[in-house]
Motif scaffolding. Sequence first.
Motif, PDB file in Angstrom:
ATOM      1  N   GLU A 118       0.821  -1.145   0.033  1.00 46.06           N
ATOM      2  CA  GLU A 118      -0.100  -0.061   0.088  1.00 46.06           C
ATOM      3  C   GLU A 118       0.975   1.115  -0.021  1.00 46.06           C
ATOM      4  N   THR A 119       2.099   1.367   0.738  1.00 47.39           N
ATOM      5  CA  THR A 119       2.831   2.273   0.712  1.00 47.39           C
ATOM      6  C   THR A 119       3.582   2.489  -0.551  1.00 47.39           C
ATOM      7  N   THR A 120       3.867   1.576  -1.151  1.00 45.04           N
ATOM      8  CA  THR A 120       4.562   1.704  -2.538  1.00 45.04           C
ATOM      9  C   THR A 120       3.463   2.193  -3.637  1.00 45.04           C
ATOM     10  N   LEU A 121       2.265   1.626  -3.468  1.00 43.38           N
ATOM     11  CA  LEU A 121       1.224   2.337  -4.556  1.00 43.38           C
ATOM     12  C   LEU A 121       1.089   3.800  -4.016  1.00 43.38           C
ATOM     13  N   TYR A 122       0.962   4.185  -2.848  1.00 41.69           N
ATOM     14  CA  TYR A 122       0.784   5.499  -2.314  1.00 41.69           C
ATOM     15  C   TYR A 122       1.733   6.332  -2.879  1.00 41.69           C
ATOM     16  N   LEU A 123       3.075   5.954  -2.850  1.00 45.12           N
ATOM     17  CA  LEU A 123       4.228   6.696  -3.313  1.00 45.12           C
ATOM     18  C   LEU A 123       4.096   6.935  -4.628  1.00 45.12           C
ATOM     19  N   ALA A 124       3.733   5.894  -5.320  1.00 43.18           N
ATOM     20  CA  ALA A 124       3.710   5.961  -6.822  1.00 43.18           C
ATOM     21  C   ALA A 124       2.633   7.174  -7.186  1.00 43.18           C
ATOM     22  N   GLU A 125       1.577   7.178  -6.474  1.00 42.99           N
ATOM     23  CA  GLU A 125       0.594   8.137  -6.791  1.00 42.99           C
ATOM     24  C   GLU A 125       1.219   9.406  -6.454  1.00 42.99           C
ATOM     25  N   GLN A 126       2.141   9.638  -5.526  1.00 42.61           N
ATOM     26  CA  GLN A 126       2.574  10.977  -5.384  1.00 42.61           C
ATOM     27  C   GLN A 126       3.732  11.322  -6.505  1.00 42.61           C
TER      28      GLN A 126
END
Length: 250
Positions: free
Chosen positions: A20-28
Motif C-alpha cells: 500500500e505504501t508503494t502504491l501511495y508513493l507511486a501516486e505522489q
Amino acid sequence: MTEDTVSILGVPFSKLTLEETTLYLAEQIRKERSGLFHLITANPEITLASQTDELLREIIHSADLVVPDGIGIVLAAKRQGDPIPERVTGYDLLLRLLEKGNEQGWSFDFLGTDEQTSMQAVEKISYKYPQVKIAGRHHGFFDAEEELQIITEIQRCGPDVLILAMGAPYSDKWLNRHKAELAGVKLVFGVGGSLDVISGKVKPAPAVWKKLNLEWAHRLLFAPVAKGQKSRWRRQAALPKFVYRTMIRR
C-alpha cells in the motif's frame, strides 16, 4: 500525511502495508506537486531520539509520511491496541520503488555512503533495473563548496526520487536545511545502509533472520560500521529504553 496513523511516543506512524505504501508513493510521484514529498523511515532509535531532539521532532511532524522501520514499532502499536500490519523498511521500500521505477521509467538520484559503495550500488541498480534513469549520484563525504554543486546538479536533473544514504537522522536534517532548494524533486527519503547491501559491501540478512524479525541482530553482529558513526552496540542501547517507554511504563 495519511489519515490512518498510530502515535508511538508522539510519532505518527502510517498503518499502510509495504504494498500500500508503494502504491501511495507511486501516486505522489505521478501527480503534480508544489513541493517534494518527504518520507521518513523511523525505527525505535529514531523514535526515542525525537523525544529529546526538538529539531528532529519538528522534522518528523512536518514530513508527509512516516513508516515503521522496525519490529519494535509494530509491537508497540499492538501493545497500544491500535496495530500496524507490518514493518515497512527503507530497504524493502527502495527495492519496490526501483521495480516500479523500472516499469514507469522514473529517474533516481543517489546521495550518500562512500564513493566505492555508491558507484557499485548504482552499477548494480542500472543492471537489474535497466529502465530506471540514473539522474545522478554522489558520495556523502562533501564540504560546503561541493554541497552547493551537488544541490545545483540535483536541481538541474530534477529526479523523480532522491535517495539519501547519509544515516539517520542526519539525512532528514540535511533535507530539512535544503528542502526549499530541492522543491523540484518529487520524492525524498533516507535508506540507512541499504546501498551497502545493494553494492554487496554488506550481506543481506538470511531469510530465516528476516522471518524472525531479527535483521537488526544480523546487522549488529556482521555489518561494518562507517567511519564517524557510533558503534552499533552503543546505538542498540536505546532499545531497552524504547521498550520501557512504550511497553512497560503506563
